[in-house]
Design an enzyme around this catalytic site. Structure first.
Site, short mmCIF file in Angstrom:
data_model
loop_
_atom_site.label_atom_id
_atom_site.label_comp_id
_atom_site.label_asym_id
_atom_site.label_seq_id
_atom_site.Cartn_x
_atom_site.Cartn_y
_atom_site.Cartn_z
N ARG A 46 75.70 44.52 23.25
CA ARG A 46 74.77 43.91 24.55
C ARG A 46 75.37 42.33 24.64
O ARG A 46 75.15 41.93 25.60
CB ARG A 46 73.53 43.93 23.88
CG ARG A 46 72.39 43.27 24.75
CD ARG A 46 70.75 43.59 24.11
NE ARG A 46 70.00 42.97 24.79
CZ ARG A 46 69.33 43.27 26.07
NH1 ARG A 46 69.51 44.45 26.32
NH2 ARG A 46 68.25 42.75 26.43
N HIS A 83 75.77 40.96 28.16
CA HIS A 83 75.25 39.80 28.86
C HIS A 83 76.14 38.90 28.90
O HIS A 83 75.80 37.72 29.75
CB HIS A 83 74.09 39.27 27.60
CG HIS A 83 72.78 40.44 28.02
ND1 HIS A 83 71.60 40.07 28.05
CD2 HIS A 83 72.85 41.52 28.16
CE1 HIS A 83 70.66 40.83 28.30
NE2 HIS A 83 71.55 41.85 28.29
N ASN A 108 67.48 36.83 27.02
CA ASN A 108 68.47 37.03 25.85
C ASN A 108 67.70 36.76 24.62
O ASN A 108 68.35 37.25 23.53
CB ASN A 108 69.48 36.01 26.07
CG ASN A 108 70.49 36.31 27.00
OD1 ASN A 108 70.68 37.49 27.19
ND2 ASN A 108 71.06 35.46 27.80
N HIS A 142 72.59 52.42 26.22
CA HIS A 142 71.05 52.25 25.52
C HIS A 142 70.91 53.49 24.77
O HIS A 142 69.97 53.82 24.31
CB HIS A 142 70.06 52.46 26.67
CG HIS A 142 70.02 51.08 27.46
ND1 HIS A 142 69.26 51.14 28.58
CD2 HIS A 142 70.37 49.97 27.47
CE1 HIS A 142 69.10 49.91 29.20
NE2 HIS A 142 69.94 49.08 28.52
#
Length: 321
Positions: free
Chosen positions: A59, A63, A91, A189
């Protein structure tokens, strides 16, 4: 698709990678030969202590790349004069794994001072996390340099858990991804966890007789309500309750049975083409794993700084003086 053809997708993507972004496979072979080993060793140690950190590192890379490109701007700390990306509600507190990157960077600075960028460490760590959770290993072209800017306002470029299919498609398209690649990357996910606040609206805020999102399976909703009581603490739950630490197609099976955790997950069933792709991945793990690896290589090339651009930070949290 046959297994050989699926694996060819990964190899073909890697052949094109240096041509598209001036990154190179084996970039550190002459300047810091143990670079990838050191990163993998730190990821492995962290993974054995907390398997959930694999999802956190994946992640982090995602990001980072979706804001200003893959330049490690997500790692920069805020200062009294600037709020950085990591402190955005998008975040914080959901991102984790910063200490793993710090540990890898410290070892690399001791072995090869000023050579390995934080952006490349992130890309290597994400790849290692995918592999350690059961995904396919893929080669990472390197040579990224670190950015010097991190702005909280720019995290608006990150996909929201409440996004519909059109919003998701537009956002991924703005970074050069097809809708098919968007569905593929959504499979990330399959590992990790989420704070209750990211999906609580699906349980308590819909204008229905139950106040629940009608696209959410009722039994799954009841279980989530027990884990995330209204007005309770912001707990965390696995995004894929069946196999939360394995990079498998359980995520797509969940979506097909209306057990996608986020609105953005369940949105993949709102068009025939994306729903068909979800169904295809649910029954063909190797196809998803190979396409996911290829999409990760492509993601790692978004807006990279190379050559004389950017810098090589000595501390991933701080811009060089």
């Amino acid at each position: 698709m046959r297994p050989i053809a699926a694996l060819f997708l990964v190899s073909f993507a890697l052949l094109l990678a240096p041509l598209r972004s001036h990154l190179q496979l084996g970039f550190y072979s002459g300047s810091c030969a143990l670079a990838e080993f050191i990163v993998k060793d730190e990821v492995r140690k962290a993974f054995f202590q907390d398997v959930g950190l694999a999802a956190g590192l994946l992640r982090l890379h995602f990001h980072d790349c979706f804001v200003r490109g893959c330049d490690a701007s997500v790692l920069i700390d805020s200062t009294p004069s600037n709020q950085a990306e990591k402190d955005s509600p998008a975040n914080n507190p959901s991102l984790r794994g910063f200490d793993v990157i710090d540990n890898a960077k410290a070892r690399l600075e001791a072995a090869c001072p000023g050579v390995v960028s934080c952006a490349d460490i992130l890309a290597f760590a994400a790849r290692d996390s995918v592999q350690m959770t059961g995904g396919l290993r893929y080669d990472v072209p390197a040579g990224r340099r670190d950015g010097r800017v991190s702005l909280i306002a720019e995290t608006r470029a990150l996909p929201l858990s409440t996004a519909n299919l059109n919003q998701l498609t537009r956002m991924f398209s703005s970074h050069g991804f097809t809708q098919e690649e968007m569905v593929t990357l959504s499979g990330a996910h399959t590992i990790g966890r989420s704070h209750c606040t990211s999906f609580a609206s699906r349980l308590y805020s819909y204008n229905t007789s139950t106040n629940q999102d009608p696209s959410l399976d009722g039994l799954y909703a009841s279980r989530l309500m027990q884990q995330c009581p209204q007005g309770g603490a912001d707990s965390v739950v696995p995004m894929n309750p069946g196999s939360p630490v394995f990079a498998d197609v359980g995520y797509y099976i969940d979506v097909l049975t209306n057990r996608g955790l986020f609105t953005s997950d369940q949105a993949l069933l709102t068009s025939t083409s994306t729903a068909n792709q979800v169904a295809q991945y649910a029954t063909n793990p190797l196809l998803w794993k190979s396409k996911f690896a290829a999409a990760m290589v492509k993601m790692g090339q978004i807006g990279v700084l190379t050559g004389g651009q950017g810098e090589i930070r000595s501390n991933c949290r701080l811009i060089n003086k």
